[in-house]
Design a protein around this motif. Structure first.
Motif: not given
Length: 197
Positions: A188, A192, A195-196
């Protein structure tokens, strides 16, 4: 809303002094984390106060409650009956303390292993149990305490990693759910971060 003072009084009678002090520490820390992360702090206090409500019960009593109320027991729990305090605790919270909030009951149920896809409250209780002020010897405690008020997921992953390393190092029993939770949050966090970027 549930009367927290009544729960505190009941816990003071039920738990030994050291466990009661830990329980107050968890409730206090959980409410602070809840305020920091925009979670209902009253729910955090209740879950914190009740998370170890079955901890001082004898293993025989815990086993008897599980058998009588058809609470499933895993192989690992059969070998280490003290692990049943989470399942029995969740049951007691529902039956004795009339807690119907599924989030609070799950926070009690998963506060030692975690689980994939935890709610914010579940994460808070799991983390508060590890970082409360009375805790002295957990690995990377200062780092985790700081992380907890910045990013719940980062703090959760660090605790899971340190717990698995510690248990592996002492040849302790690892609940498969702890490993599953670690794998889930490791993946996860990678998504994350991607995506950042």
């Amino acid at each position: 809303m549930t009367d927290t003072r009544k729960i505190m009084k009941k816990m003071e009678k039920t738990l030994d002094p050291k466990r009661y002090e830990h329980t107050l520490g968890v409730a206090y820390t959980a409410s602070s984390l809840a305020m920091c992360h925009g979670v209902d702090f009253e729910k955090a206090i209740i879950a914190g106060l009740l998370h170890d409500c079955a901890k001082c019960m004898s293993n025989e009593k815990k086993l008897e409650i599980c058998n009588r109320h058809h609470i499933e027991i895993s192989e690992i729990e059969r070998k280490n009956l003290s692990l049943l305090h989470t399942k029995v605790g969740s049951y007691i919270a529902r039956k004795q303390f009339r807690i119907v909030d599924r989030d609070i009951l799950n926070a009690i149920l998963y506060h030692t292993t975690g689980r994939p896809g935890m709610s914010q409250l579940e994460k808070i209780i799991y983390i508060a149990d590890y970082i409360e002020p009375g805790r002295k010897h957990a690995p990377n405690l200062q780092q985790v305490r700081k992380l907890a008020f910045q990013d719940l997921d980062e703090a959760l992953l660090k605790i899971l990693e340190d717990t698995l390393e510690y248990l592996d190092g002492i040849g302790g029993t690892i609940d498969p759910m702890t490993k599953k939770t670690y794998d889930y949050y490791e993946a996860y966090m990678l998504i994350e971060k991607r995506q950042e970027d």
